[in-house]
Scaffold this active site. Structure first.
Site, PDB file in Angstrom:
ATOM      1  N   GLY A 338       1.011  -5.343 -26.157  1.00 52.30           N
ATOM      2  CA  GLY A 338       0.194  -6.336 -25.468  1.00 52.30           C
ATOM      3  C   GLY A 338      -0.836  -5.797 -24.508  1.00 52.30           C
ATOM      4  O   GLY A 338      -1.339  -6.536 -23.657  1.00 52.30           O
ATOM      5  N   HIS A 342     -10.095  -6.591 -21.949  1.00 52.36           N
ATOM      6  CA  HIS A 342     -10.555  -7.990 -21.993  1.00 52.36           C
ATOM      7  C   HIS A 342     -11.302  -8.346 -20.710  1.00 52.36           C
ATOM      8  O   HIS A 342     -11.164  -7.685 -19.666  1.00 52.36           O
ATOM      9  CB  HIS A 342      -9.381  -8.949 -22.212  1.00 52.36           C
ATOM     10  CG  HIS A 342      -8.398  -9.019 -21.079  1.00 52.36           C
ATOM     11  ND1 HIS A 342      -8.584  -9.808 -19.964  1.00 52.36           N
ATOM     12  CD2 HIS A 342      -7.197  -8.411 -20.911  1.00 52.36           C
ATOM     13  CE1 HIS A 342      -7.555  -9.689 -19.153  1.00 52.36           C
ATOM     14  NE2 HIS A 342      -6.702  -8.841 -19.693  1.00 52.36           N
ATOM     15  N   HIS A 358      -1.667  -6.655 -15.666  1.00 48.04           N
ATOM     16  CA  HIS A 358      -0.316  -6.506 -16.207  1.00 48.04           C
ATOM     17  C   HIS A 358      -0.260  -5.392 -17.259  1.00 48.04           C
ATOM     18  O   HIS A 358       0.623  -5.389 -18.117  1.00 48.04           O
ATOM     19  CB  HIS A 358       0.154  -7.824 -16.823  1.00 48.04           C
ATOM     20  CG  HIS A 358       0.415  -8.903 -15.824  1.00 48.04           C
ATOM     21  ND1 HIS A 358      -0.599  -9.685 -15.304  1.00 48.04           N
ATOM     22  CD2 HIS A 358       1.570  -9.323 -15.218  1.00 48.04           C
ATOM     23  CE1 HIS A 358      -0.089 -10.555 -14.440  1.00 48.04           C
ATOM     24  NE2 HIS A 358       1.225 -10.349 -14.368  1.00 48.04           N
ATOM     25  N   CYS A 360      -3.310  -4.285 -18.862  1.00 45.84           N
ATOM     26  CA  CYS A 360      -4.559  -4.316 -19.624  1.00 45.84           C
ATOM     27  C   CYS A 360      -5.681  -3.597 -18.873  1.00 45.84           C
ATOM     28  O   CYS A 360      -5.563  -3.282 -17.693  1.00 45.84           O
ATOM     29  CB  CYS A 360      -4.979  -5.755 -19.900  1.00 45.84           C
ATOM     30  SG  CYS A 360      -3.856  -6.640 -21.014  1.00 45.84           S
TER      31      CYS A 360
END
Length: 420
Positions: A338, A342, A358, A360
């Site tokens: 995950g 972005h 988290h 990313c």
């Protein structure tokens, strides 16, 4: 109608059981010795008429020959994936032809060793074929051997073989070739499968297949693909035995192209991403990585998929207290676990300064749009300096290990490319 393709071994290096060469002095000595032993009162010389034109009974040069080792003559239930294997003796040229029951030729080619001829596609089930191997020696006289065999009936247990990539796709320089099987391939059969997997690239680049799981095998070059390369890979698994009465369902043939070189490098200390295109830095982007409780992974990852709009929903994974559901723009997946690049407009104030995500790589909305427009699946991103190391297997982690480690996953012994 298929076109016959005969392959020849034209180098003396392929000759089996090479014969000794006799010097002119040795021949003369043999003739003189024969004269002393066989003179009559008239002083005439007796010659051996079985070897016309050669004095003193010198034998004809040994004639070339060939033996088909598989499939043996009159064999039944032969897998549709079968190759024609053979041995030759004294041959300087060898041709192979395979025809079906109607006499139509089947296309195929010899391997590099010149002892195995493989059809370009799986044979028909329940069909009778005749293989002919012709060996020719220095004397120019051909010697022919044949084997007629019948392929097995179509099996009910078939393993589907698929490619992640499709024809004409343009990918990033880090993109591995990914082949998947609909059923686990037992370890003892993987070498047979891998022998039927070939890759060609222009320009030529060294690479190897590696089994990432019992159902997936990947190929990567030793270094990133050269920008602008064309790559073709072929998987000839139709009818190939894969254990426990299962057989490959189909063959594959895929042609792709590698695009420009685009590399992303993220430095956790500086909280910045540097983007280079074809060796030139084109953009520097402030980022926010994973906070200490959920750090980003350090290592080289690849863009696996691109989602213009999506929703991150972690309630099932983290539970009602820590889970969240958030709409996301310009998402590019990096791991199965995950981690994404972005757009995160809510953290623009922290980007370039501190880590709050988290796991990313958070960028601004504008930079997220720019990256999304300029990247391709297979583009590499390398993150450095975080608290967690990228776990091999968590995504397309083919570049997360060095070359010596990568080749250990091959089912066949790895042979380094020649210097030239």
């Amino acid at each position: 109608m298929r076109v016959s393709q005969n392959e020849s071994i034209r180098s003396a290096g392929h000759r089996r059981g090479g014969r000794r060469r006799v010097s002119a002095t040795a021949v003369l000595a043999a003739v003189l010795a024969f004269t002393v032993a066989c003179t009559s009162g008239g002083g005439g010389v007796t010659t051996n008429d079985d070897a016309p034109g050669l004095p003193g009974g010198v034998e004809d040069p040994p004639r070339a020959s060939a033996v088909i080792t598989a499939p043996v003559a009159d064999a039944k239930d032969v897998p549709a994936s079968t190759a024609i294997t053979f041995t030759t003796d004294q041959a300087t040229e060898t041709t192979v032809e395979l025809t079906d029951a109607a006499g139509e030729a089947v296309e195929g080619k010899l391997d590099e060793e010149g002892t195995t001829w493989l059809p370009t596609g799986a044979l028909e089930y329940g069909e009778t074929y005749t293989a002919t191997v012709t060996a020719t020696g220095d004397d120019g006289r051909p010697s022919e051997t044949t084997s007629t065999f019948t392929t097995m009936a179509k099996p009910s247990n078939q393993v589907r073989v698929t490619s992640y990539l499709g024809d004409d796709q343009v990918v990033g320089v880090g993109m591995p070739l990914i082949v998947r099987f609909g059923r686990e391939v037992p370890e003892k059969y993987r070498a047979d499968v891998q022998r039927r997997m070939t890759v060609t690239s222009e320009p030529a680049q060294e690479g190897v297949w590696r089994w990432s799981s019992p159902t997936e095998v990947r190929y990567r070059p030793k270094e990133f693909w050269q920008a602008g390369s064309t790559v073709s890979y072929r998987v000839q698994t139709g009818g190939l035995p894969m254990g426990a009465g299962w057989f490959g369902r189909n063959d594959l043939s895929v042609d792709i192209k590698v695009g420009r070189e685009l590399l992303m490098s993220v430095d956790n200390k500086a909280k910045k991403m540097t983007v280079t295109r074809d060796g030139k830095a084109v953009k520097t982007i402030p980022v926010s990585l994973g906070k200490k409780s959920t750090p980003s992974s350090s290592g080289t990852m690849l863009v696996m998929e691109k989602l213009r709009k999506t929703v991150f929903d972690t309630f099932d994974e983290l539970g009602p207290e820590d889970g969240y559901r958030t709409k996301i723009d310009y998402a590019q997946r990096l791991t199965y676990g995950g981690e994404f690049i972005h757009a995160a407009p809510w953290s623009e104030g922290q980007q370039g300064r501190t880590n709050v995500s988290h796991g990313c790589v958070n960028v601004s909305m504008a930079n997220g749009a720019w990256l999304f427009e300029n990247t391709r699946v297979g583009d590499p991103i390398t993150v450095k300096g975080t608290e967690r190391r990228l776990q091999v297997g968590n995504g397309w982690t083919d570049w997360a290990m060095d070359w010596d480690e990568y080749v250990k996953g091959s089912a066949l012994p790895y042979e380094p490319a020649a210097d030239n």
